[in-house]
Design a protein around this motif. Structure first.
Motif, PDB file in Angstrom:
ATOM      1  N   GLY A  64     -86.617  39.123 -52.775  1.00 57.30           N
ATOM      2  CA  GLY A  64     -87.997  38.757 -52.512  1.00 57.30           C
ATOM      3  C   GLY A  64     -88.141  37.479 -51.670  1.00 57.30           C
ATOM      4  O   GLY A  64     -87.513  37.034 -51.003  1.00 57.30           O
ATOM      5  N   LYS A  65     -89.428  37.192 -51.755  1.00 50.32           N
ATOM      6  CA  LYS A  65     -89.891  35.923 -50.916  1.00 50.32           C
ATOM      7  C   LYS A  65     -90.308  34.697 -51.876  1.00 50.32           C
ATOM      8  O   LYS A  65     -91.056  34.783 -52.971  1.00 50.32           O
ATOM      9  CB  LYS A  65     -90.832  36.261 -49.932  1.00 50.32           C
ATOM     10  CG  LYS A  65     -90.381  37.175 -48.996  1.00 50.32           C
ATOM     11  CD  LYS A  65     -91.350  37.321 -47.778  1.00 50.32           C
ATOM     12  CE  LYS A  65     -90.902  38.360 -47.048  1.00 50.32           C
ATOM     13  NZ  LYS A  65     -90.671  38.629 -45.767  1.00 50.32           N
ATOM     14  N   GLY A  66     -90.068  33.419 -51.491  1.00 48.59           N
ATOM     15  CA  GLY A  66     -90.425  32.154 -52.119  1.00 48.59           C
ATOM     16  C   GLY A  66     -89.353  31.585 -53.036  1.00 48.59           C
ATOM     17  O   GLY A  66     -88.131  31.808 -52.524  1.00 48.59           O
ATOM     18  N   ASN A  67     -89.565  31.236 -54.308  1.00 43.11           N
ATOM     19  CA  ASN A  67     -88.560  30.367 -55.074  1.00 43.11           C
ATOM     20  C   ASN A  67     -87.735  31.328 -56.050  1.00 43.11           C
ATOM     21  O   ASN A  67     -88.680  32.332 -56.406  1.00 43.11           O
ATOM     22  CB  ASN A  67     -89.286  29.151 -55.650  1.00 43.11           C
ATOM     23  CG  ASN A  67     -89.850  28.059 -54.695  1.00 43.11           C
ATOM     24  OD1 ASN A  67     -89.189  28.036 -53.586  1.00 43.11           O
ATOM     25  ND2 ASN A  67     -91.063  27.507 -55.036  1.00 43.11           N
ATOM     26  N   PHE A  68     -86.882  30.968 -56.421  1.00 39.68           N
ATOM     27  CA  PHE A  68     -86.136  32.005 -57.520  1.00 39.68           C
ATOM     28  C   PHE A  68     -86.964  31.559 -58.773  1.00 39.68           C
ATOM     29  O   PHE A  68     -87.403  30.379 -59.100  1.00 39.68           O
ATOM     30  CB  PHE A  68     -84.615  31.657 -57.573  1.00 39.68           C
ATOM     31  CG  PHE A  68     -83.731  32.156 -56.363  1.00 39.68           C
ATOM     32  CD1 PHE A  68     -83.458  33.491 -56.592  1.00 39.68           C
ATOM     33  CD2 PHE A  68     -83.361  31.359 -55.539  1.00 39.68           C
ATOM     34  CE1 PHE A  68     -82.763  34.151 -55.589  1.00 39.68           C
ATOM     35  CE2 PHE A  68     -82.597  31.707 -54.565  1.00 39.68           C
ATOM     36  CZ  PHE A  68     -82.183  33.406 -54.568  1.00 39.68           C
ATOM     37  N   PHE A  69     -86.973  32.397 -59.581  1.00 39.35           N
ATOM     38  CA  PHE A  69     -87.576  32.294 -60.921  1.00 39.35           C
ATOM     39  C   PHE A  69     -86.943  31.238 -61.818  1.00 39.35           C
ATOM     40  O   PHE A  69     -85.667  31.513 -61.741  1.00 39.35           O
ATOM     41  CB  PHE A  69     -87.848  33.699 -61.570  1.00 39.35           C
ATOM     42  CG  PHE A  69     -88.708  34.581 -60.925  1.00 39.35           C
ATOM     43  CD1 PHE A  69     -90.116  34.146 -60.670  1.00 39.35           C
ATOM     44  CD2 PHE A  69     -88.282  35.845 -60.516  1.00 39.35           C
ATOM     45  CE1 PHE A  69     -91.062  35.169 -60.081  1.00 39.35           C
ATOM     46  CE2 PHE A  69     -89.391  36.545 -59.646  1.00 39.35           C
ATOM     47  CZ  PHE A  69     -90.474  36.062 -59.580  1.00 39.35           C
ATOM     48  N   SER A  70     -87.419  30.685 -62.619  1.00 35.77           N
ATOM     49  CA  SER A  70     -86.755  29.736 -63.444  1.00 35.77           C
ATOM     50  C   SER A  70     -87.788  29.559 -64.826  1.00 35.77           C
ATOM     51  O   SER A  70     -88.759  30.395 -65.034  1.00 35.77           O
ATOM     52  CB  SER A  70     -86.560  28.351 -63.014  1.00 35.77           C
ATOM     53  OG  SER A  70     -88.006  27.748 -62.516  1.00 35.77           O
ATOM     54  N   ASP A  71     -87.141  28.841 -65.957  1.00 29.69           N
ATOM     55  CA  ASP A  71     -87.957  28.524 -67.167  1.00 29.69           C
ATOM     56  C   ASP A  71     -89.469  28.607 -66.912  1.00 29.69           C
ATOM     57  O   ASP A  71     -89.708  27.876 -65.961  1.00 29.69           O
ATOM     58  CB  ASP A  71     -87.457  27.376 -67.858  1.00 29.69           C
ATOM     59  CG  ASP A  71     -86.163  27.767 -68.894  1.00 29.69           C
ATOM     60  OD1 ASP A  71     -85.926  29.004 -68.805  1.00 29.69           O
ATOM     61  OD2 ASP A  71     -85.494  27.035 -69.251  1.00 29.69           O
ATOM     62  N   ASN A  72     -90.119  29.160 -67.915  1.00 28.38           N
ATOM     63  CA  ASN A  72     -91.723  29.035 -67.984  1.00 28.38           C
ATOM     64  C   ASN A  72     -92.323  29.892 -66.675  1.00 28.38           C
ATOM     65  O   ASN A  72     -93.735  29.958 -66.656  1.00 28.38           O
ATOM     66  CB  ASN A  72     -92.018  27.617 -67.989  1.00 28.38           C
ATOM     67  CG  ASN A  72     -91.505  26.990 -69.279  1.00 28.38           C
ATOM     68  OD1 ASN A  72     -91.494  27.544 -70.215  1.00 28.38           O
ATOM     69  ND2 ASN A  72     -91.067  25.661 -69.064  1.00 28.38           N
ATOM     70  N   ASP A  73     -91.598  30.581 -65.930  1.00 25.14           N
ATOM     71  CA  ASP A  73     -92.263  31.294 -64.753  1.00 25.14           C
ATOM     72  C   ASP A  73     -92.768  32.648 -65.480  1.00 25.14           C
ATOM     73  O   ASP A  73     -91.906  33.264 -66.317  1.00 25.14           O
ATOM     74  CB  ASP A  73     -91.516  31.776 -63.602  1.00 25.14           C
ATOM     75  CG  ASP A  73     -91.165  30.547 -62.777  1.00 25.14           C
ATOM     76  OD1 ASP A  73     -91.998  29.451 -62.816  1.00 25.14           O
ATOM     77  OD2 ASP A  73     -90.259  30.680 -61.782  1.00 25.14           O
ATOM     78  N   LYS A  74     -94.005  33.043 -65.165  1.00 29.85           N
ATOM     79  CA  LYS A  74     -94.603  34.114 -65.862  1.00 29.85           C
ATOM     80  C   LYS A  74     -94.401  35.304 -64.313  1.00 29.85           C
ATOM     81  O   LYS A  74     -94.421  34.913 -63.457  1.00 29.85           O
ATOM     82  CB  LYS A  74     -95.959  34.027 -65.780  1.00 29.85           C
ATOM     83  CG  LYS A  74     -96.477  33.418 -66.939  1.00 29.85           C
ATOM     84  CD  LYS A  74     -98.134  33.227 -67.235  1.00 29.85           C
ATOM     85  CE  LYS A  74     -98.150  32.272 -68.534  1.00 29.85           C
ATOM     86  NZ  LYS A  74     -99.531  32.254 -68.816  1.00 29.85           N
TER      87      LYS A  74
END
Length: 159
Positions: A64-74
């Motif tokens: 994918g593109k952008g930032n890796f997912f982390s806590d509180n990401d929907k």
């Protein structure tokens, strides 16, 4: 006169069930057998998967593109969930895309771990052993006790 509830027939210091060592040995055996089943599945399907230190198996099709997912990401994802033997469990084709909030939504620990390896637009296959999935009880619906779960995931977007 002394009265006692102890009839004297009990075995001193003995347990009726398995002890901690026996349970630990049994758990190690079951984890080893699950791993063998997963490795056989990967070989049969000719998948190029990697195992994390925690025991999650993954194949990132697209990070994918952008930032890796982390806590509180929907996260909104399309998915197919089946058992290792191919038995269908759940799919977003029937339920619609699933929305989760990492660290908040009740999902399998292995799925939570796997989603953190992705970015918006990412795609992956995760194989989740029972100890990172629904474990001994299953999910109470379509995922039985001690099931190995296969997820095909596509991140639609994050909110």
């Amino acid at each position: 006169m002394t009265v006692s509830c102890n009839s004297g027939n009990e075995k001193s210091g003995k347990q009726n069930g398995p002890g901690k060592k026996e349970l630990a040995d049994l758990n190690r055996y079951m984890v080893r057998k699950d791993r063998e089943r997963i490795e056989n599945y990967i070989a049969r399907k000719d998948l190029q998967m990697t195992e994390t230190q925690s025991g999650l198996w993954y194949m990132i099709k697209s990070e994918g593109k952008g930032n890796f997912f982390s806590d509180n990401d929907k996260i909104v994802m399309e998915f197919e969930c089946s058992l290792l033997d191919g038995t269908y469990c759940y799919s977003s084709k029937e339920t619609g895309p699933k929305e989760v909030v990492l660290g908040k939504t009740r999902i399998e620990p292995g799925l939570d771990q796997g989603l953190r390896m992705l970015k918006p637009g990412g795609q992956a296959v995760f194989i989740i052993p029972p100890f990172l999935g629904w474990g001994l009880p299953g999910d109470g619906a379509k995922i039985p006790s001690r099931a190995v779960i296969v997820y095909n995931i596509r991140i639609v977007n994050n909110l």
